[in-house]
Design an enzyme around this catalytic site. Sequence first.
Site, PDB file in Angstrom:
ATOM      1  N   HIS A  73      13.225  11.801   3.383  1.00  0.00           N
ATOM      2  CA  HIS A  73      12.626  13.065   3.750  1.00  0.00           C
ATOM      3  C   HIS A  73      12.427  13.995   2.554  1.00  0.00           C
ATOM      4  O   HIS A  73      11.337  14.513   2.371  1.00  0.00           O
ATOM      5  CB  HIS A  73      13.305  13.774   4.911  1.00  0.00           C
ATOM      6  CG  HIS A  73      12.329  14.748   5.492  1.00  0.00           C
ATOM      7  ND1 HIS A  73      11.253  14.354   6.229  1.00  0.00           N
ATOM      8  CD2 HIS A  73      12.178  16.067   5.316  1.00  0.00           C
ATOM      9  CE1 HIS A  73      10.497  15.391   6.504  1.00  0.00           C
ATOM     10  NE2 HIS A  73      11.027  16.448   5.963  1.00  0.00           N
ATOM     11  N   LYS A 107       4.096  29.952   3.104  1.00  0.00           N
ATOM     12  CA  LYS A 107       3.223  29.523   2.005  1.00  0.00           C
ATOM     13  C   LYS A 107       1.752  29.558   2.424  1.00  0.00           C
ATOM     14  O   LYS A 107       0.908  30.071   1.694  1.00  0.00           O
ATOM     15  CB  LYS A 107       3.598  28.114   1.548  1.00  0.00           C
ATOM     16  CG  LYS A 107       5.010  28.038   0.973  1.00  0.00           C
ATOM     17  CD  LYS A 107       5.294  26.684   0.397  1.00  0.00           C
ATOM     18  CE  LYS A 107       4.602  26.492  -0.912  1.00  0.00           C
ATOM     19  NZ  LYS A 107       5.315  27.099  -2.038  1.00  0.00           N
ATOM     20  N   ASP A 154       6.400  20.995 -26.846  1.00  0.00           N
ATOM     21  CA  ASP A 154       6.375  19.660 -26.244  1.00  0.00           C
ATOM     22  C   ASP A 154       7.443  19.634 -25.161  1.00  0.00           C
ATOM     23  O   ASP A 154       8.107  20.645 -24.913  1.00  0.00           O
ATOM     24  CB  ASP A 154       6.636  18.561 -27.299  1.00  0.00           C
ATOM     25  CG  ASP A 154       6.050  17.216 -26.864  1.00  0.00           C
ATOM     26  OD1 ASP A 154       6.183  16.858 -25.682  1.00  0.00           O
ATOM     27  OD2 ASP A 154       5.444  16.529 -27.713  1.00  0.00           O
ATOM     28  N   TRP A 210       7.068  -0.018   3.829  1.00  0.00           N
ATOM     29  CA  TRP A 210       7.535   0.578   2.568  1.00  0.00           C
ATOM     30  C   TRP A 210       8.966   1.081   2.682  1.00  0.00           C
ATOM     31  O   TRP A 210       9.634   1.328   1.682  1.00  0.00           O
ATOM     32  CB  TRP A 210       6.607   1.721   2.145  1.00  0.00           C
ATOM     33  CG  TRP A 210       6.878   3.033   2.794  1.00  0.00           C
ATOM     34  CD1 TRP A 210       6.502   3.395   4.049  1.00  0.00           C
ATOM     35  CD2 TRP A 210       7.581   4.149   2.248  1.00  0.00           C
ATOM     36  NE1 TRP A 210       6.927   4.667   4.321  1.00  0.00           N
ATOM     37  CE2 TRP A 210       7.593   5.165   3.240  1.00  0.00           C
ATOM     38  CE3 TRP A 210       8.214   4.415   1.027  1.00  0.00           C
ATOM     39  CZ2 TRP A 210       8.213   6.402   3.038  1.00  0.00           C
ATOM     40  CZ3 TRP A 210       8.816   5.647   0.846  1.00  0.00           C
ATOM     41  CH2 TRP A 210       8.812   6.615   1.835  1.00  0.00           C
ATOM     42  N   SER A 259      -1.459  26.591  -5.778  1.00  0.00           N
ATOM     43  CA  SER A 259      -1.090  27.981  -6.042  1.00  0.00           C
ATOM     44  C   SER A 259      -1.632  28.464  -7.383  1.00  0.00           C
ATOM     45  O   SER A 259      -1.675  29.666  -7.639  1.00  0.00           O
ATOM     46  CB  SER A 259       0.437  28.143  -6.030  1.00  0.00           C
ATOM     47  OG  SER A 259       0.947  27.747  -4.792  1.00  0.00           O
ATOM     48  N   TYR A 272       8.716  15.817   0.309  1.00  0.00           N
ATOM     49  CA  TYR A 272       8.529  17.109  -0.359  1.00  0.00           C
ATOM     50  C   TYR A 272       8.386  16.939  -1.855  1.00  0.00           C
ATOM     51  O   TYR A 272       7.755  17.771  -2.521  1.00  0.00           O
ATOM     52  CB  TYR A 272       9.656  18.067   0.016  1.00  0.00           C
ATOM     53  CG  TYR A 272       9.579  18.398   1.488  1.00  0.00           C
ATOM     54  CD1 TYR A 272       8.518  19.151   1.962  1.00  0.00           C
ATOM     55  CD2 TYR A 272      10.500  17.914   2.388  1.00  0.00           C
ATOM     56  CE1 TYR A 272       8.386  19.413   3.304  1.00  0.00           C
ATOM     57  CE2 TYR A 272      10.378  18.178   3.740  1.00  0.00           C
ATOM     58  CZ  TYR A 272       9.319  18.925   4.192  1.00  0.00           C
ATOM     59  OH  TYR A 272       9.185  19.163   5.518  1.00  0.00           O
ATOM     60  N   THR A 299       7.078  26.890   5.354  1.00  0.00           N
ATOM     61  CA  THR A 299       5.735  26.338   5.135  1.00  0.00           C
ATOM     62  C   THR A 299       4.683  27.317   5.627  1.00  0.00           C
ATOM     63  O   THR A 299       3.642  27.518   4.980  1.00  0.00           O
ATOM     64  CB  THR A 299       5.591  24.987   5.864  1.00  0.00           C
ATOM     65  OG1 THR A 299       6.737  24.196   5.579  1.00  0.00           O
ATOM     66  CG2 THR A 299       4.362  24.252   5.408  1.00  0.00           C
ATOM     67  N   HIS A 359       0.843  -1.199   0.000  1.00  0.00           N
ATOM     68  CA  HIS A 359       0.000   0.000   0.000  1.00  0.00           C
ATOM     69  C   HIS A 359       0.881   1.252   0.000  1.00  0.00           C
ATOM     70  O   HIS A 359       0.671   2.170  -0.799  1.00  0.00           O
ATOM     71  CB  HIS A 359      -0.933   0.000   1.212  1.00  0.00           C
ATOM     72  CG  HIS A 359      -1.596   1.324   1.464  1.00  0.00           C
ATOM     73  ND1 HIS A 359      -2.608   1.799   0.665  1.00  0.00           N
ATOM     74  CD2 HIS A 359      -1.392   2.274   2.413  1.00  0.00           C
ATOM     75  CE1 HIS A 359      -2.996   2.984   1.115  1.00  0.00           C
ATOM     76  NE2 HIS A 359      -2.270   3.306   2.181  1.00  0.00           N
ATOM     77  N   GLU A 372      11.837  12.999  -0.245  1.00  0.00           N
ATOM     78  CA  GLU A 372      10.737  12.354  -0.976  1.00  0.00           C
ATOM     79  C   GLU A 372       9.375  12.900  -0.544  1.00  0.00           C
ATOM     80  O   GLU A 372       8.490  13.094  -1.379  1.00  0.00           O
ATOM     81  CB  GLU A 372      10.800  10.838  -0.756  1.00  0.00           C
ATOM     82  CG  GLU A 372       9.577  10.060  -1.210  1.00  0.00           C
ATOM     83  CD  GLU A 372       9.404  10.032  -2.722  1.00  0.00           C
ATOM     84  OE1 GLU A 372      10.370  10.355  -3.427  1.00  0.00           O
ATOM     85  OE2 GLU A 372       8.300   9.700  -3.173  1.00  0.00           O
ATOM     86  N   HIS A 383      15.100  12.889  11.861  1.00  0.00           N
ATOM     87  CA  HIS A 383      13.928  12.994  12.738  1.00  0.00           C
ATOM     88  C   HIS A 383      12.983  11.814  12.558  1.00  0.00           C
ATOM     89  O   HIS A 383      12.034  11.679  13.308  1.00  0.00           O
ATOM     90  CB  HIS A 383      13.205  14.339  12.566  1.00  0.00           C
ATOM     91  CG  HIS A 383      12.574  14.532  11.228  1.00  0.00           C
ATOM     92  ND1 HIS A 383      12.431  15.757  10.640  1.00  0.00           N
ATOM     93  CD2 HIS A 383      12.024  13.652  10.359  1.00  0.00           C
ATOM     94  CE1 HIS A 383      11.827  15.627   9.471  1.00  0.00           C
ATOM     95  NE2 HIS A 383      11.572  14.371   9.281  1.00  0.00           N
ATOM     96  N   HIS A 384      13.250  10.969  11.546  1.00  0.00           N
ATOM     97  CA  HIS A 384      12.490   9.726  11.426  1.00  0.00           C
ATOM     98  C   HIS A 384      13.095   8.637  12.301  1.00  0.00           C
ATOM     99  O   HIS A 384      12.592   7.530  12.333  1.00  0.00           O
ATOM    100  CB  HIS A 384      12.488   9.246   9.973  1.00  0.00           C
ATOM    101  CG  HIS A 384      11.815  10.195   9.023  1.00  0.00           C
ATOM    102  ND1 HIS A 384      10.492  10.117   8.704  1.00  0.00           N
ATOM    103  CD2 HIS A 384      12.294  11.277   8.358  1.00  0.00           C
ATOM    104  CE1 HIS A 384      10.171  11.084   7.867  1.00  0.00           C
ATOM    105  NE2 HIS A 384      11.255  11.804   7.640  1.00  0.00           N
ATOM    106  N   SER A 405      12.499   5.754 -13.907  1.00  0.00           N
ATOM    107  CA  SER A 405      11.421   6.480 -14.577  1.00  0.00           C
ATOM    108  C   SER A 405      11.317   7.909 -14.056  1.00  0.00           C
ATOM    109  O   SER A 405      11.245   8.863 -14.838  1.00  0.00           O
ATOM    110  CB  SER A 405      10.106   5.742 -14.352  1.00  0.00           C
ATOM    111  OG  SER A 405       9.020   6.592 -14.589  1.00  0.00           O
ATOM    112  N   SER A 406      11.332   8.056 -12.714  1.00  0.00           N
ATOM    113  CA  SER A 406      11.119   9.408 -12.193  1.00  0.00           C
ATOM    114  C   SER A 406      12.346  10.282 -12.432  1.00  0.00           C
ATOM    115  O   SER A 406      12.204  11.492 -12.626  1.00  0.00           O
ATOM    116  CB  SER A 406      10.735   9.366 -10.715  1.00  0.00           C
ATOM    117  OG  SER A 406      11.678   8.649  -9.993  1.00  0.00           O
ATOM    118  N   ARG A 436       1.411   0.905  14.926  1.00  0.00           N
ATOM    119  CA  ARG A 436       1.035   0.709  13.535  1.00  0.00           C
ATOM    120  C   ARG A 436       1.589  -0.617  13.024  1.00  0.00           C
ATOM    121  O   ARG A 436       2.440  -1.229  13.663  1.00  0.00           O
ATOM    122  CB  ARG A 436       1.554   1.878  12.690  1.00  0.00           C
ATOM    123  CG  ARG A 436       3.060   1.967  12.654  1.00  0.00           C
ATOM    124  CD  ARG A 436       3.528   3.281  12.059  1.00  0.00           C
ATOM    125  NE  ARG A 436       3.579   3.237  10.620  1.00  0.00           N
ATOM    126  CZ  ARG A 436       4.497   3.859   9.868  1.00  0.00           C
ATOM    127  NH1 ARG A 436       5.460   4.556  10.440  1.00  0.00           N
ATOM    128  NH2 ARG A 436       4.463   3.793   8.563  1.00  0.00           N
TER     129      ARG A 436
END
Lengths: 183, 530
Positions: free
Chosen positions: B258, B336, B111, B147, B273, B262, B333, B82, B260, B307-308, B174-175, B455
């Site tokens: 981390h 924004k 293009d 994950w 925006s 963002y 943040t 998931h 990721e 921090h993770h 790909s990315s 979890r």
Amino acid sequence: MTVLAQNSRTLQRLALMAVVMFGFGFALVPFYYRICEALGVNNLVGRADASVRNTQVDYSRSVSVEFDTNTRDLPWTFRALSNVRSIHPGELVQVDFEVRNQRGEAVTGQAIPSFSPARAAQYFHKLECFCFERQTLKAGERRVMPVVFVLDRSIPSELGTVTLSYTFFDVPAADAAAGGRRS
Amino acid sequence: MASIPGHADAGHGHEHEHHHPTGFMRWVTTTNHKDIGSMYLWFSFAMFLVGGVMALVIRAELFKPGLQFVEPEFFNQMTTLHGLIMVFGAIMPAFVGFANWQIPLMIGASDMAFARMNNWSFWLLPPAGTLLVLSLFMPGGSGGVGWTLYPPLSTQMGIGMDFMIFAVHILGMSSIMGSINIVTTILNMRAPGMTLMKMPLFCWTWLITAYLVIAVMPVLAGAVTMILCDRHFGTSFFNAAGGGDPVLYQHVFWFFGHPEVYIIAIPAFGVVSQIIPAFSRKPLFGYASMVYATSSIAILSFIVWAHHMYTTGMPVAGQLYFMYATMLIAIPTGVKVFNWVATLYRGSLSFEAPMLFSLGFLFLFTLGGFSGLVLSMTAVDVQLHDTYYVVAHFHYVMVAGALFSAFGGVYYWLPKWTGHMYDEGLAKLHFWLSLIFFNVTFFVQHFLGLAGMPRRIPDYAPQFAEFNMISSIGAFGFGLTQLLFLYVVIKCIKGGPKAAAKPWDGAEGLEWTVPSPAPYHTFETPPVVK
């Protein structure tokens, strides 16, 4: 520069960036171990060293041990190379003694220890001592002899100063006094 | 400004269209940014449904205490897949889809810079998604490791784990290719007069995101390669018995992980925006500060990863550093959020579906940001680590943040893509049902986490039963609501009121200067921006 050429240059730079970052991921491996070492964190080797350190030593206090030397009926000079040492209970200590035969012939002697206060004796664990056996010195010989001991951690705190005294006796004289017990 | 009518009169002066394949091969061979954007969006929606079904398996199992439907091993595989599918299969491709459709239209390019590579970066995705799903059918199933693929568990799993590692490799390639394409397009292909600081903010956020992808995706590829080597080639990167350190993996992973988050959030900021000014009928408040705030978030994201990992036994000085650095992110943040609210202030607001989703985003993403601020505190995090509080936090920023923004973006640009207006009533229903069911699902998880429910565990203590039941009901409601979204989109493609070139009167930008639906080829002669 045409857009196409510009694009392919940008592509090359960005692809290089991706390749460099792939390498950077692997460079993090040695970097991680270096930084852990430098900061002293997660240092498994360092921790192993620490575990070798004697945890039986009581660093919170120390006992002053004085060394006293005497001879009886012997032509020897006898002295401790340090007269007093401050020792942590549990610590392994070596103290050297010097003895010199003044006579022109070989002489045999044996040292007998005594403690002051006397009850300190039970807290001295000697691992090596010249007093364990007879010493025969040739004419004019000088010898440095060690005593290795550990002061027991359970030594009462009121025994702040302990004196260890050695007296060398002339062995043939002692034997004679014992009535030829030595065969 | 010139726009070239494309498809209709192909064959006259469009020589490259002479051998244009039709049917399925059209989609396999296409190099058109609009086709590829559509494929990205459809792929990501398909993956969203697959990942959603997995989430429903999880919630069904957690409906009641005890083990009901699935084995614990399978439950773990569900949580793992998931997460991987939603992050790499659904959300990231969705925003790449937006980028493909919108960036050339927004900057006045014909293009993407590398049209063939664009095709390749899309067609790598279906094999990767297939590998992820196929891993379930391998002996021993997929990898039930979460994950994050932490060793030592991930170095011990069966062959399903290798499927996942290769899938991550392919998704990463790909990315990276997609991002190289986006950076090159934005830097080199802007219409004359379109300076960087005149670009729509969506382009800016994607430019920054694409740099993040190029910088951290290779690091993830390296991390999973190290796992692969530990599994099969006898290395000991993470194997403690061989002198490695599993905590090292966590550092490498979160150096990627981390930024990721963002990578997922920043394009969502971009979409919002675009939408909020359009429906406030005011220019975006503080455009330049938005650009700088987004860049600051991207830069800060590289220096807060641990921090993770507060519970891995870091030195106190390290914990303090990562705590303060993490809290620092709240400043850009906050800038924004302030700017979005200031754009709304005294605006002439109207509440069509895109605006509703953006306002939902604004409110719920900010809530998720606050719970993130709570988690950034080391002393609190040690208590909340790996509880449902964390699950609630990141679903507030991923679902109510990224996903709501994506829904908003789809409704906003759907008239441009299809030439028809979508069914506004159903779209609003989609929003309200999503909003209610989302909060029913995830708000209660805060309480579960604070009460200490861990979890990734298929069973729980009876005192958690009520909140879990509520959460599961919300999850099924949220899942079914998304079928409504599918219906609205299909209905819009099939027909509906004709959309004007600029269906939203407050919208700004080059994309609204081309007719709706956008012709197959646009801006073959670059427009001139004054």
